[in-house]
Design a protein around this motif. Sequence first.
Motif, short mmCIF file in Angstrom:
data_model
loop_
_atom_site.label_atom_id
_atom_site.label_comp_id
_atom_site.label_asym_id
_atom_site.label_seq_id
_atom_site.Cartn_x
_atom_site.Cartn_y
_atom_site.Cartn_z
N GLN A 78 0.87 -1.36 0.31
CA GLN A 78 0.47 -0.03 -0.06
C GLN A 78 0.83 0.94 0.15
O GLN A 78 0.11 2.56 -0.84
CB GLN A 78 -0.69 -0.21 1.25
N TRP A 79 1.81 1.87 0.35
CA TRP A 79 2.81 1.95 0.63
C TRP A 79 3.45 3.04 -0.86
O TRP A 79 3.63 3.67 -1.47
CB TRP A 79 4.15 1.82 1.26
N LEU A 80 3.56 2.19 -2.00
CA LEU A 80 4.02 1.53 -3.24
C LEU A 80 3.54 2.87 -3.85
O LEU A 80 3.54 3.34 -5.11
CB LEU A 80 4.35 0.48 -3.51
N ALA A 81 1.97 2.97 -3.90
CA ALA A 81 0.81 3.89 -4.53
C ALA A 81 1.35 5.30 -4.70
O ALA A 81 1.82 6.55 -5.21
CB ALA A 81 -0.60 4.03 -4.31
N TYR A 82 2.35 5.47 -3.32
CA TYR A 82 2.82 7.47 -2.96
C TYR A 82 4.38 7.09 -2.92
O TYR A 82 5.01 8.29 -2.60
CB TYR A 82 1.74 7.64 -1.22
N ALA A 83 5.32 6.44 -2.65
CA ALA A 83 6.57 6.43 -3.05
C ALA A 83 6.97 5.63 -3.77
O ALA A 83 6.51 4.45 -4.35
CB ALA A 83 7.19 5.31 -0.87
N ASN A 84 8.19 6.17 -4.24
CA ASN A 84 8.35 6.24 -5.50
C ASN A 84 10.48 4.35 -4.84
O ASN A 84 10.97 5.18 -5.01
CB ASN A 84 9.45 6.99 -6.18
N LEU A 85 9.49 4.08 -4.76
CA LEU A 85 10.14 2.52 -4.62
C LEU A 85 9.53 0.99 -5.10
O LEU A 85 8.18 1.07 -5.41
CB LEU A 85 10.14 2.23 -3.39
N LYS A 86 9.89 -0.20 -4.93
CA LYS A 86 9.54 -1.22 -5.86
C LYS A 86 9.97 -2.13 -4.44
O LYS A 86 10.68 -2.37 -3.85
CB LYS A 86 9.74 -1.56 -6.56
N PHE A 87 8.67 -3.00 -4.33
CA PHE A 87 8.63 -4.33 -3.52
C PHE A 87 9.11 -5.12 -3.73
O PHE A 87 8.14 -5.78 -4.85
CB PHE A 87 7.85 -4.08 -2.68
N GLN A 88 9.94 -6.39 -3.36
CA GLN A 88 9.98 -7.65 -4.49
C GLN A 88 10.13 -8.88 -3.63
O GLN A 88 10.98 -8.36 -2.95
CB GLN A 88 11.05 -7.63 -5.85
N ARG A 89 9.63 -10.11 -3.62
CA ARG A 89 9.60 -11.42 -3.03
C ARG A 89 10.82 -11.85 -3.10
O ARG A 89 11.34 -11.75 -4.17
CB ARG A 89 8.73 -11.86 -2.23
N THR A 90 11.45 -12.50 -2.37
CA THR A 90 13.09 -13.14 -2.73
C THR A 90 13.03 -14.10 -1.66
O THR A 90 12.37 -13.84 -0.80
CB THR A 90 14.28 -12.83 -2.62
N ALA A 91 13.30 -15.65 -2.09
CA ALA A 91 13.35 -16.77 -1.13
C ALA A 91 14.76 -16.39 -1.20
O ALA A 91 15.31 -17.89 0.29
CB ALA A 91 13.25 -18.02 -1.93
N ASP A 92 15.78 -15.92 -1.35
CA ASP A 92 17.51 -15.54 -0.43
C ASP A 92 17.00 -14.64 0.56
O ASP A 92 17.26 -13.34 0.61
CB ASP A 92 18.05 -15.51 -1.95
N TRP A 93 17.09 -15.38 1.69
CA TRP A 93 17.05 -14.33 2.90
C TRP A 93 18.65 -13.12 2.66
O TRP A 93 17.97 -12.41 3.14
CB TRP A 93 17.58 -15.39 4.24
#
Length: 247
Positions: A78-93
């Motif tokens: 929900q933050w990403l509609a207002y912040a110029n960032l991207k989130f991506q899930r990864t299995a690599d801790w």
Amino acid sequence: MDIPTLCKVTQVADQQQSYETALKENPLNAPQPSRSGRQKRGVAYHSRLWAPGRTLLIAFAADIPEQTQQSIFEVACQWLAYANLKFQRTADWAEAQIRIEMKPSGTGINHSLVGTDALLREDSTMTLSDWPGDEQFQRSVLHEFGHALGLDHEHQHPDADIQWNLAKLLEYAEQVGMPMEEIAENFLNRIERTQALHNAYDPGSVMHYPIPATFTLNNVAFTGSAQLSDGDKALAGKAYPFTPVHP
């Protein structure tokens, strides 16, 4: 004393390293000058914002069910509609910037490192104890991810003149096993006006603690929001502006 799950910001021990890491990520994290125009000697308070446009990788501890992982991820986005960032899930801790573990529901306190301080830890950077279906789940996820993006507690805003009832805070500290210095760091200490990115004080911010009336001398309560306020949206855009698109 029945109050909602609260958050305890996690500090890194080496503030010089925190400062150098933050500036390497985003030069705008440099400390702001004092009102006199002179910078204090040593490491002053600095912001910990990521570089705008950055893709942040998010990893979850292996014992967290997939459905729970996805629920957390969807709320955080929900933050990403207002912040110029991207989130991506990864299995690599190891490669993730945000690494999430969970404690049993009702444990009582969430933890998060602030912004780029996450680059200084190899273990988890965020701990949640509210699960999908818990009343405070969305509020807690949005709040902790606000910290992960570099945002501070709103109730510590320089204009947040909350009349704390110290006796009740001490009672709460004893109840949850929180040392007095952490009570000061997370409740009482207000951020200096020149020290952090902020707009006008926003008591409706998701970054504001829910505060029962018994915690204040004037019996003023703050309910705590489970939604991003207009102030949250504006601050996210100020921290992470979108690059204008030219035709």
